[in-house]
Design an enzyme around this catalytic site. Sequence first.
Site, mmCIF file in Angstrom:
data_model
loop_
_atom_site.group_PDB
_atom_site.id
_atom_site.type_symbol
_atom_site.label_atom_id
_atom_site.label_comp_id
_atom_site.label_asym_id
_atom_site.label_seq_id
_atom_site.Cartn_x
_atom_site.Cartn_y
_atom_site.Cartn_z
ATOM 1 C CG ASP A 113 36.059 -5.254 20.469
ATOM 2 O OD1 ASP A 113 36.221 -4.422 19.550
ATOM 3 O OD2 ASP A 113 35.200 -5.124 21.357
ATOM 4 C CG ASP A 144 36.417 1.097 22.377
ATOM 5 O OD1 ASP A 144 36.718 2.061 23.085
ATOM 6 O OD2 ASP A 144 36.544 1.100 21.132
ATOM 7 C CG ASP A 179 33.491 -5.489 24.980
ATOM 8 O OD1 ASP A 179 34.033 -5.284 23.868
ATOM 9 O OD2 ASP A 179 32.858 -4.615 25.593
#
Length: 315
Positions: free
Chosen positions: A62, A64, A265
Site C-alpha cells: 500500500d 499512504d 495499513d
Amino acid sequence: MDAMKSSSPTHKKKTNAFNTEPASTETDVTYLTWLLKYPSALKSFEQIMDYAKGKRIALFLDYDGTLSPIVDNPDRAFMSNSMRAAVRNVAKVFPTAIISGRSLDKVYNFVGLTELYYAGSHGMDIMGPVRHSISDGHQDCIRSTDKQGKEVNLFQPASEFLPTIHEVFRSLVRCTQEIKGAEVENNKFCVSVHYRNVDEKHWKTIAQLVDDILKDYPRLRVTHGRKVLEVRPAIDWDKGKAVEFLLESLGLSNSDDVLSIYVGDDRTDEDAFKVLRDGKRGYGILVSSVPKESNAFYSLRDPSEVMEFLKSLVM
C-alpha cells in the site's frame, strides 16, 4: 458515525518523522498483548524467510500510511528518499507492486519508480506486465505503453463508471465546500472524501451528505478508510482481486513455489490479506501502532518499520 470512528482511531501528538505516537503504559500493555496474535514481522523475520526458502517472493505494498506517513494534507503524503531507495532495491530482486486507493497517476508520481507495477483506485486501474493470456482473457484489459515507452497491460474493470464518478465528484465538492477542513479528491475510479481536518462534530454531517448524494447512484457504494470515505463502483473488485490479477499477470498464480507478501495499513487492504490467508498464498502484514482485528498474519508498527523490513528482504 461508528464506522467513521472505528476506522479513525484517536492518536496522541506525533513526535517523529514517521508520525508515530508515544504510547502510555496502558497502551503499551494492550499493544504487546495484541502482538501475540499479530507478531512483529521484524522479530519474526527469520521464520518468514525459513518458510520462503525455495519459493519466489512477490511483494505488494500500500502507499499512504505504509510507505509514507499519514498527513493532514493528502497532497503532501511524500515518501522519503530512503524509503524510495528501499523500495527500488527490493524491486530489483522481487516483482513488486503498489496497490493504492489513489489514482494510478497520483501514486506513480508519488513513488516515481519505473521498476514497479502499479494499481490505483483500490485496484480498479492496474498497470501490469504484458501477458497475452491476460489481455486476451479480460474485456477490460488493453495494451498500452507506460511513460518510458514500455509495453504494459492496462486493466480497468470499472471503466464504464468514469462519467458517473466525475459527476459525483463535482456534487461532493459542491456540497462539502462550507465544511471547514473537508477535502474531496478525485482518484479516477473512486472519490475520496477526507475528514481528517474536520471537527468531529461535523463528521455526521459529512456522512449524511455522502449518503444523500449516493441515493441517486445505486451502483456506487461507500467504504471507510483512515478518516476518509471512499465512494466506489459497486462491483466485485477490490485490492484482493487486484493481487490475484497481478499474480496471474506475472505468471505466479496457482504455483506452490510462490510466497506473496502484502504490506498495508488500511481497511481496504483487508481484502488482500484475506485472499492470501484463505488461499494459503502468503502473508499479510498490517501496519498499525494501535491494536485492531485483521486478516493479516504479522504486523509492523509504522513506515519506519516497513522500511526496515524491506531492507531486510535484500540484505
